[in-house]
Write a protein that holds these residues in place. Structure first.
Motif, short mmCIF file in Angstrom:
data_model
loop_
_atom_site.label_atom_id
_atom_site.label_comp_id
_atom_site.label_asym_id
_atom_site.label_seq_id
_atom_site.Cartn_x
_atom_site.Cartn_y
_atom_site.Cartn_z
N ARG A 62 32.96 42.34 30.20
CA ARG A 62 32.95 41.70 28.88
C ARG A 62 32.41 40.27 28.94
NH1 ARG A 62 32.36 39.45 24.94
NH2 ARG A 62 33.54 39.50 22.98
N TYR A 63 32.81 39.54 29.97
CA TYR A 63 32.42 38.13 30.06
C TYR A 63 31.41 37.87 31.16
CZ TYR A 63 36.39 37.48 26.98
OH TYR A 63 37.28 37.57 25.94
N ALA A 64 30.84 38.92 31.73
CA ALA A 64 29.77 38.81 32.72
C ALA A 64 30.20 38.01 33.95
CB ALA A 64 28.51 38.21 32.10
N TYR A 65 31.37 38.40 34.51
CA TYR A 65 31.83 37.82 35.77
C TYR A 65 31.66 38.86 36.87
CZ TYR A 65 33.99 33.77 33.57
OH TYR A 65 34.21 32.58 32.89
N PRO A 66 30.60 38.76 37.67
CA PRO A 66 30.38 39.79 38.70
C PRO A 66 31.48 39.82 39.75
CG PRO A 66 28.86 37.93 38.99
CD PRO A 66 29.54 37.72 37.69
N GLU A 67 32.10 38.67 40.04
CA GLU A 67 33.16 38.67 41.04
C GLU A 67 34.34 39.53 40.59
OE1 GLU A 67 31.82 36.06 39.70
OE2 GLU A 67 30.74 34.99 41.32
N LEU A 68 34.72 39.37 39.33
CA LEU A 68 35.83 40.18 38.81
C LEU A 68 35.45 41.67 38.78
CD1 LEU A 68 37.10 37.95 35.84
CD2 LEU A 68 37.98 38.11 38.19
N THR A 69 34.20 41.95 38.47
CA THR A 69 33.74 43.35 38.45
C THR A 69 33.83 43.96 39.84
OG1 THR A 69 32.22 42.81 36.63
CG2 THR A 69 31.85 44.86 37.84
N VAL A 70 33.43 43.20 40.87
CA VAL A 70 33.51 43.72 42.24
C VAL A 70 34.95 43.97 42.64
CG1 VAL A 70 33.07 43.14 44.65
CG2 VAL A 70 31.34 42.66 42.93
N LEU A 71 35.84 43.03 42.32
CA LEU A 71 37.25 43.22 42.65
C LEU A 71 37.83 44.43 41.94
CD1 LEU A 71 38.56 39.53 42.60
CD2 LEU A 71 38.15 40.98 44.60
N GLY A 72 37.49 44.60 40.67
CA GLY A 72 37.98 45.76 39.92
C GLY A 72 37.46 47.06 40.49
N ALA A 73 36.19 47.08 40.87
CA ALA A 73 35.61 48.29 41.44
C ALA A 73 36.28 48.62 42.78
CB ALA A 73 34.11 48.11 41.63
N ALA A 74 36.56 47.59 43.59
CA ALA A 74 37.24 47.82 44.87
C ALA A 74 38.63 48.41 44.65
CB ALA A 74 37.32 46.52 45.66
N ALA A 75 39.35 47.86 43.64
CA ALA A 75 40.67 48.41 43.36
C ALA A 75 40.60 49.85 42.89
CB ALA A 75 41.36 47.53 42.30
N ALA A 76 39.61 50.15 42.05
CA ALA A 76 39.44 51.53 41.57
C ALA A 76 39.09 52.47 42.72
CB ALA A 76 38.37 51.58 40.48
N VAL A 77 38.22 52.02 43.63
CA VAL A 77 37.86 52.85 44.80
C VAL A 77 39.09 53.11 45.67
CG1 VAL A 77 36.53 52.88 46.93
CG2 VAL A 77 35.45 52.16 44.80
N ALA A 78 39.94 52.09 45.83
CA ALA A 78 41.15 52.27 46.65
C ALA A 78 42.07 53.32 46.04
CB ALA A 78 41.88 50.93 46.80
N VAL A 79 42.24 53.28 44.72
CA VAL A 79 43.08 54.29 44.06
C VAL A 79 42.46 55.68 44.19
CG1 VAL A 79 44.07 55.02 41.86
CG2 VAL A 79 44.08 52.61 42.48
N GLY A 80 41.12 55.76 44.00
CA GLY A 80 40.45 57.05 44.14
C GLY A 80 40.59 57.62 45.54
N TYR A 81 40.42 56.73 46.55
CA TYR A 81 40.59 57.19 47.94
C TYR A 81 42.01 57.69 48.19
CZ TYR A 81 41.43 56.93 52.95
OH TYR A 81 41.81 57.22 54.24
N ALA A 82 43.00 56.99 47.63
CA ALA A 82 44.39 57.40 47.81
C ALA A 82 44.62 58.78 47.20
CB ALA A 82 45.33 56.37 47.19
N LEU A 83 44.04 59.02 46.02
CA LEU A 83 44.20 60.32 45.38
C LEU A 83 43.58 61.43 46.22
CD1 LEU A 83 43.44 59.32 41.67
CD2 LEU A 83 45.66 59.94 42.65
N VAL A 84 42.39 61.20 46.73
CA VAL A 84 41.72 62.23 47.55
C VAL A 84 42.48 62.45 48.85
CG1 VAL A 84 39.60 62.76 48.81
CG2 VAL A 84 39.47 61.73 46.53
#
Length: 384
Positions: free
Chosen positions: A23-45
């Motif tokens: 929303r506010y074009a912060y790439p750092e926050l986007t990277v952190l959010g993507a990393a958190a989402a990947v961690a949850v996805g990996y845990a599910l798999v």
């Protein structure tokens, strides 16, 4: 599949970071959010992987008397071919959970665990299934699955040896009832001939009339036929100690002692409950198993009269043994009404605060505090 509190928190954080970053074009926050989402996805798999386990249980022995030792041997085998199992497992034993180590269980290998089954209380102890929990390294997702079936361990009531047994009642030709130690073979009914029957038992007159061979069915009327009736009404055993009715446990021990005595003497015996259960316990193999599974029930006010009416109509034997608690002290009149159908009626009353009057309702009454005292009083009975 269950996401832990940590996993829920990380998933919410990932959504918030991704939303704010885009929303506010912060790439750092986007990277952190993507990393958190990947961690949850990996845990599910990772948690979704289902290990291939073969579970076997052996109870030694699977039927014991109350207080005797019983051991359960649990064998878990990894039947997979690729990955070693590194899991957290618990085996259910009654109401308790027994930890089972499954650390780096390689393909084709097995692990074995032995533990004691609690037998301090009468009943049927279900063991199993094995509950295997799969977790990811970060503790974000935990998935529990059952493996294997359930093996029952039957904890029978204690048995107190009885030396005396009823002598039986023989029906004489004049219609009298005589107590005799040895009986004779008496005609009972006719049935169709089957291969193996002796020809001297063929009833030729009836065979000629019906057009097929009919043979005589004989019974030994002097052999005592014992009927044990266990009063499992909750109103008959009102006193509870730590959730257990001691008078009912004593009645179960007395019933088991009579059953063991009849088996030893090779006598016919029937076991009935005043308030019968809707279904027989699965896997029950005899009267001792039924006693192990017996429980108190409310039943209702008409349960006892209905049971006594059934006993009067069916006449299952000649010696009736009725076992009840202090709450059944006032219901002996229903039992006394069976004296015409059963020549010998013995009543065992357990846990009563006051002794039952001698000859109550014309019955032989045994007042006992527990199963051991009942056995001692039983051996002292001189009149059946």
């Amino acid at each position: 599949m269950g996401i832990t509190a940590r996993g829920v928190g990380l998933l919410v954080t990932a959504v918030v970071l991704l939303g704010v970053g885009f929303r506010y074009a912060y790439p750092e926050l986007t990277v952190l959010g993507a990393a958190a989402a990947v961690a949850v996805g990996y845990a599910l798999v990772n948690a979704a992987w289902r290990p291939r386990l073969l579970v076997e249980r052996v109870a030694d022995p699977d039927r014991v008397a109350r207080g005797e030792p019983a051991t359960m041997t649990l064998t878990v085998r990894n039947t997979g071919r690729l990955r070693a199992a590194n899991l957290v497992a618990e085996d259910r034993c009654g109401r308790a959970l027994v930890p089972v180590p499954l650390l780096r269980l390689r393909p084709g290998r097995n692990t074995e665990v032995r533990y004691e089954v609690p037998t301090h209380r009468r009943g049927v102890v279900p063991v199993g299934p094995l509950r295997v929990t799969r977790r990811d390294p970060l503790g974000l997702v935990a998935l529990a699955r059952p493996y294997g079936g359930t093996v029952p361990v039957w904890v029978h009531p204690r048995i107190h040896p009885l030396t005396a047994v009823p002598t039986g009642a023989g029906r004489s030709l004049e219609g009298r009832t005589d107590s005799v130690p040895h009986g004779s073979i008496t005609f009972d009914s006719l049935r169709e001939y089957v291969v193996g029957d002796e020809l001297r038992r063929v009833h030729w007159r009836t065979s000629a009339r019906v057009g097929e061979l009919m043979v005589r069915e004989n019974v030994d009327t002097s052999l005592p036929r014992i009927v044990v009736v266990l009063d499992n009404r909750a109103t008959a055993h009102p006193t509870r100690v730590a959730g257990e009715a001691e008078s009912f446990e004593s009645a179960c021990e007395a019933a088991a002692s009579v059953v063991a005595a009849t088996v030893r003497e090779d006598l016919p015996m029937s076991l009935l409950l005043v308030a019968p259960t809707e279904t027989e316990p699965a896997g029950a193999g005899g009267p001792l198993d039924r006693l192990a599974a017996a429980e108190l029930t409310d039943g209702g006010e008409d349960v006892l009269p209905t049971a006594m009416s059934r006993l009067r109509q069916e006449r299952l034997g000649d010696t009736l043994i009725f076992l009840t608690g202090p709450g059944g002290h006032t219901d002996l009149g229903h039992v006394g009404a069976l004296r015409r159908a059963y020549p010998s009626v013995v009543v065992g009353v357990f846990g009563a605060t006051q002794p039952t009057p001698a000859g109550a309702a014309g019955l032989v009454v045994v007042d006992a505090a527990d199963g051991a005292q009942f056995a001692a009083e039983w051996d002292g009975i001189r009149r059946w």
